[in-house]
Motif scaffolding. Structure first.
Motif, PDB file in Angstrom:
ATOM      1  N   LEU A 109       0.823  -1.208   0.000  1.00 30.77           N
ATOM      2  CA  LEU A 109       0.000   0.000   0.000  1.00 30.77           C
ATOM      3  C   LEU A 109       0.860   1.262   0.000  1.00 30.77           C
ATOM      4  O   LEU A 109       0.500   2.269  -0.618  1.00 30.77           O
ATOM      5  CB  LEU A 109      -0.936   0.003   1.209  1.00 30.77           C
ATOM      6  CG  LEU A 109      -2.036  -1.062   1.211  1.00 30.77           C
ATOM      7  CD1 LEU A 109      -2.931  -0.901   2.430  1.00 30.77           C
ATOM      8  CD2 LEU A 109      -2.858  -0.998  -0.070  1.00 30.77           C
ATOM      9  N   VAL A 110       1.979   1.223   0.682  1.00 30.62           N
ATOM     10  CA  VAL A 110       2.903   2.362   0.655  1.00 30.62           C
ATOM     11  C   VAL A 110       3.392   2.599  -0.773  1.00 30.62           C
ATOM     12  O   VAL A 110       3.450   3.743  -1.250  1.00 30.62           O
ATOM     13  CB  VAL A 110       4.098   2.120   1.596  1.00 30.62           C
ATOM     14  CG1 VAL A 110       5.186   3.172   1.392  1.00 30.62           C
ATOM     15  CG2 VAL A 110       3.642   2.108   3.046  1.00 30.62           C
ATOM     16  N   LEU A 111       3.718   1.539  -1.461  1.00 35.59           N
ATOM     17  CA  LEU A 111       4.271   1.650  -2.809  1.00 35.59           C
ATOM     18  C   LEU A 111       3.225   2.077  -3.831  1.00 35.59           C
ATOM     19  O   LEU A 111       3.516   2.885  -4.730  1.00 35.59           O
ATOM     20  CB  LEU A 111       4.910   0.327  -3.225  1.00 35.59           C
ATOM     21  CG  LEU A 111       6.060  -0.153  -2.334  1.00 35.59           C
ATOM     22  CD1 LEU A 111       6.542  -1.531  -2.777  1.00 35.59           C
ATOM     23  CD2 LEU A 111       7.214   0.846  -2.342  1.00 35.59           C
ATOM     24  N   VAL A 132      -4.429   6.933   5.680  1.00 34.58           N
ATOM     25  CA  VAL A 132      -3.329   7.873   5.857  1.00 34.58           C
ATOM     26  C   VAL A 132      -2.615   7.496   7.150  1.00 34.58           C
ATOM     27  O   VAL A 132      -3.203   7.531   8.229  1.00 34.58           O
ATOM     28  CB  VAL A 132      -3.837   9.326   5.934  1.00 34.58           C
ATOM     29  CG1 VAL A 132      -2.677  10.284   6.179  1.00 34.58           C
ATOM     30  CG2 VAL A 132      -4.588   9.683   4.659  1.00 34.58           C
ATOM     31  N   ARG A 133      -1.355   7.148   7.033  1.00 38.19           N
ATOM     32  CA  ARG A 133      -0.603   6.635   8.187  1.00 38.19           C
ATOM     33  C   ARG A 133       0.520   7.587   8.567  1.00 38.19           C
ATOM     34  O   ARG A 133       1.688   7.276   8.422  1.00 38.19           O
ATOM     35  CB  ARG A 133      -0.084   5.238   7.877  1.00 38.19           C
ATOM     36  CG  ARG A 133      -1.215   4.259   7.559  1.00 38.19           C
ATOM     37  CD  ARG A 133      -0.732   2.885   7.201  1.00 38.19           C
ATOM     38  NE  ARG A 133      -1.847   1.994   6.914  1.00 38.19           N
ATOM     39  CZ  ARG A 133      -1.709   0.723   6.546  1.00 38.19           C
ATOM     40  NH1 ARG A 133      -0.498   0.207   6.429  1.00 38.19           N
ATOM     41  NH2 ARG A 133      -2.776  -0.020   6.299  1.00 38.19           N
ATOM     42  N   GLY A 134       0.132   8.756   9.012  1.00 40.07           N
ATOM     43  CA  GLY A 134       1.127   9.710   9.462  1.00 40.07           C
ATOM     44  C   GLY A 134       1.586  10.637   8.359  1.00 40.07           C
ATOM     45  O   GLY A 134       1.045  10.664   7.253  1.00 40.07           O
ATOM     46  N   ALA A 178      -9.456  18.179  -0.638  1.00 39.42           N
ATOM     47  CA  ALA A 178      -9.252  17.497  -1.911  1.00 39.42           C
ATOM     48  C   ALA A 178      -9.710  16.046  -1.839  1.00 39.42           C
ATOM     49  O   ALA A 178     -10.386  15.545  -2.751  1.00 39.42           O
ATOM     50  CB  ALA A 178      -7.776  17.565  -2.308  1.00 39.42           C
ATOM     51  N   ARG A 179      -9.364  15.364  -0.772  1.00 36.32           N
ATOM     52  CA  ARG A 179      -9.769  13.961  -0.629  1.00 36.32           C
ATOM     53  C   ARG A 179     -11.284  13.837  -0.494  1.00 36.32           C
ATOM     54  O   ARG A 179     -11.896  12.895  -1.025  1.00 36.32           O
ATOM     55  CB  ARG A 179      -9.078  13.338   0.591  1.00 36.32           C
ATOM     56  CG  ARG A 179      -7.571  13.176   0.442  1.00 36.32           C
ATOM     57  CD  ARG A 179      -6.948  12.672   1.738  1.00 36.32           C
ATOM     58  NE  ARG A 179      -5.510  12.759   1.719  1.00 36.32           N
ATOM     59  CZ  ARG A 179      -4.696  11.760   1.328  1.00 36.32           C
ATOM     60  NH1 ARG A 179      -5.216  10.615   0.921  1.00 36.32           N
ATOM     61  NH2 ARG A 179      -3.385  11.913   1.353  1.00 36.32           N
ATOM     62  N   GLN A 180     -11.900  14.783   0.236  1.00 35.18           N
ATOM     63  CA  GLN A 180     -13.346  14.739   0.410  1.00 35.18           C
ATOM     64  C   GLN A 180     -14.066  14.938  -0.927  1.00 35.18           C
ATOM     65  O   GLN A 180     -15.003  14.201  -1.254  1.00 35.18           O
ATOM     66  CB  GLN A 180     -13.775  15.821   1.404  1.00 35.18           C
ATOM     67  CG  GLN A 180     -15.263  15.819   1.739  1.00 35.18           C
ATOM     68  CD  GLN A 180     -15.668  14.651   2.616  1.00 35.18           C
ATOM     69  OE1 GLN A 180     -14.823  13.960   3.175  1.00 35.18           O
ATOM     70  NE2 GLN A 180     -16.965  14.403   2.707  1.00 35.18           N
ATOM     71  N   ILE A 181     -13.630  15.929  -1.693  1.00 38.74           N
ATOM     72  CA  ILE A 181     -14.241  16.162  -3.005  1.00 38.74           C
ATOM     73  C   ILE A 181     -14.019  14.958  -3.916  1.00 38.74           C
ATOM     74  O   ILE A 181     -14.928  14.503  -4.612  1.00 38.74           O
ATOM     75  CB  ILE A 181     -13.658  17.438  -3.659  1.00 38.74           C
ATOM     76  CG1 ILE A 181     -14.126  18.677  -2.905  1.00 38.74           C
ATOM     77  CG2 ILE A 181     -14.070  17.522  -5.122  1.00 38.74           C
ATOM     78  CD1 ILE A 181     -15.613  18.938  -2.967  1.00 38.74           C
ATOM     79  N   GLY A 182     -12.800  14.429  -3.895  1.00 38.56           N
ATOM     80  CA  GLY A 182     -12.515  13.261  -4.721  1.00 38.56           C
ATOM     81  C   GLY A 182     -13.388  12.079  -4.354  1.00 38.56           C
ATOM     82  O   GLY A 182     -13.894  11.364  -5.228  1.00 38.56           O
ATOM     83  N   GLY A 183     -13.588  11.854  -3.051  1.00 35.73           N
ATOM     84  CA  GLY A 183     -14.419  10.744  -2.607  1.00 35.73           C
ATOM     85  C   GLY A 183     -15.874  10.916  -2.981  1.00 35.73           C
ATOM     86  O   GLY A 183     -16.542   9.961  -3.419  1.00 35.73           O
ATOM     87  N   ILE A 184     -16.390  12.132  -2.838  1.00 33.62           N
ATOM     88  CA  ILE A 184     -17.788  12.385  -3.190  1.00 33.62           C
ATOM     89  C   ILE A 184     -17.997  12.202  -4.688  1.00 33.62           C
ATOM     90  O   ILE A 184     -18.969  11.570  -5.129  1.00 33.62           O
ATOM     91  CB  ILE A 184     -18.207  13.806  -2.757  1.00 33.62           C
ATOM     92  CG1 ILE A 184     -18.237  13.912  -1.230  1.00 33.62           C
ATOM     93  CG2 ILE A 184     -19.580  14.171  -3.330  1.00 33.62           C
ATOM     94  CD1 ILE A 184     -18.452  15.316  -0.711  1.00 33.62           C
ATOM     95  N   ARG A 185     -17.100  12.752  -5.474  1.00 37.08           N
ATOM     96  CA  ARG A 185     -17.244  12.616  -6.926  1.00 37.08           C
ATOM     97  C   ARG A 185     -17.149  11.156  -7.347  1.00 37.08           C
ATOM     98  O   ARG A 185     -17.881  10.719  -8.248  1.00 37.08           O
ATOM     99  CB  ARG A 185     -16.169  13.462  -7.634  1.00 37.08           C
ATOM    100  CG  ARG A 185     -16.346  14.942  -7.382  1.00 37.08           C
ATOM    101  CD  ARG A 185     -15.925  15.856  -8.491  1.00 37.08           C
ATOM    102  NE  ARG A 185     -14.581  15.712  -8.993  1.00 37.08           N
ATOM    103  CZ  ARG A 185     -13.947  16.710  -9.623  1.00 37.08           C
ATOM    104  NH1 ARG A 185     -14.525  17.898  -9.755  1.00 37.08           N
ATOM    105  NH2 ARG A 185     -12.732  16.536 -10.094  1.00 37.08           N
ATOM    106  N   ARG A 186     -16.267  10.413  -6.706  1.00 38.33           N
ATOM    107  CA  ARG A 186     -16.162   8.976  -7.002  1.00 38.33           C
ATOM    108  C   ARG A 186     -17.467   8.259  -6.679  1.00 38.33           C
ATOM    109  O   ARG A 186     -17.981   7.475  -7.473  1.00 38.33           O
ATOM    110  CB  ARG A 186     -14.997   8.393  -6.195  1.00 38.33           C
ATOM    111  CG  ARG A 186     -14.682   6.915  -6.436  1.00 38.33           C
ATOM    112  CD  ARG A 186     -15.452   5.970  -5.491  1.00 38.33           C
ATOM    113  NE  ARG A 186     -15.472   6.390  -4.117  1.00 38.33           N
ATOM    114  CZ  ARG A 186     -14.514   6.128  -3.233  1.00 38.33           C
ATOM    115  NH1 ARG A 186     -13.446   5.473  -3.586  1.00 38.33           N
ATOM    116  NH2 ARG A 186     -14.670   6.538  -1.972  1.00 38.33           N
ATOM    117  N   ASP A 187     -18.024   8.532  -5.490  1.00 43.11           N
ATOM    118  CA  ASP A 187     -19.241   7.855  -5.076  1.00 43.11           C
ATOM    119  C   ASP A 187     -20.408   8.182  -6.002  1.00 43.11           C
ATOM    120  O   ASP A 187     -21.208   7.305  -6.355  1.00 43.11           O
ATOM    121  CB  ASP A 187     -19.600   8.232  -3.637  1.00 43.11           C
ATOM    122  CG  ASP A 187     -18.587   7.699  -2.630  1.00 43.11           C
ATOM    123  OD1 ASP A 187     -17.800   6.806  -2.994  1.00 43.11           O
ATOM    124  OD2 ASP A 187     -18.583   8.186  -1.484  1.00 43.11           O
TER     125      ASP A 187
END
Length: 248
Positions: free
Chosen positions: A80-82, A127-129, A168-177
């Motif tokens: 997942l990191v990669l 998101v891990r840190g 940005a992540r929120q907008i991306g997630g909503i648009r994806r859904d």
């Protein structure tokens, strides 16, 4: 640069920085490269979503046995990191030295949204840190340089970057859904007709007016993205102005 044992580092970090994989697995020479493994994982996630990112499925896609893939990456966490590093890709060019921090922050945030449109499953990655891989550190440095150049302290700039990142992540997630929603225009019209009288009965006049005028929609259009981002940038602008006033 001082040497560090891979075992002392978080999963995937050494590989993300281009250091050779260390494995205790014995046998014939590997038939794949780390880049091929990561590329197959990204393709799989693009096709079937984040939930498809399992070691057996990636192995199957490459024609490997379930155990053979562990010759390349030690765990799903490492993978997942990669894939995050590969999918986010290079940071946008914000023209270092520009005096307009707002334009730079706008470009940076929209670049994040664009990456989420290309790889919708990025919104599901945990998101891990703080960033520690090359591309993600480049993304972080780009926005921090723009904001500190406007007069913010590094700590203030990092806090603002977190807000922009989250938007940005929120907008991306909503648009994806919404993109994968099974609702049809006919169903939406039916829902509106069902809800309108009930909203009025409950005294929800604002919602009823919006729904009756087609202003209460599921779409996230450009005006919506710009409105939200402008309000965030306005807030950062207040901080920038206050800092400059205090220094004058």
């Amino acid at each position: 640069m001082p040497a560090t044992e891979d075992s002392d580092l978080p999963p995937g970090l050494a590989l993300a920085w281009g250091l050779p994989a260390k494995t205790t697995k014995l046998g014939r020479k590997p038939s794949q490269s780390i880049e091929q493994i990561v590329g197959a994982a990204v393709e799989l996630a693009d096709a079937d979503g984040f939930g498809a990112l399992s070691m057996p499925k990636i192995a199957q896609r490459l024609g490997l046995t379930a155990n053979a893939i562990y010759r390349y990456v030690r765990s799903r966490d490492e993978l997942l990191v990669l894939v995050a590093e590969a999918a986010w890709g290079p940071a946008p060019d914000l023209a270092p030295g520009t005096e307009d921090w707002r334009d730079a922050a706008n470009v940076w945030t929209r670049a994040m949204i664009d990456r989420c449109d290309v790889h919708p499953w990025l919104c599901d990655l945990p998101v891990r840190g703080a960033p520690v891989t090359p591309n993600l550190l480049d993304w972080a440095e780009a926005i921090l340089e723009a904001l500190t150049g406007a007069g913010l302290t590094p700590t203030e700039a990092l806090g603002c970057a977190f807000v922009l990142d989250g938007y940005a992540r929120q907008i991306g997630g909503i648009r994806r859904d919404l993109r994968y929603s099974t609702a049809t225009p006919t169903q939406s019209d039916t829902v509106t007709r069902f809800l309108l009288p009930r909203l009025r009965e409950r005294g929800h006049s604002v919602l009823a007016s919006m729904m009756d005028g087609d202003d209460y929609t599921d779409d996230v259009v450009e005006d919506d993205v710009a409105f939200g981002l402008d309000r965030i940038l306005d807030g950062i602008g207040v901080l920038v102005t206050a800092k400059r006033a205090a220094e004058s």
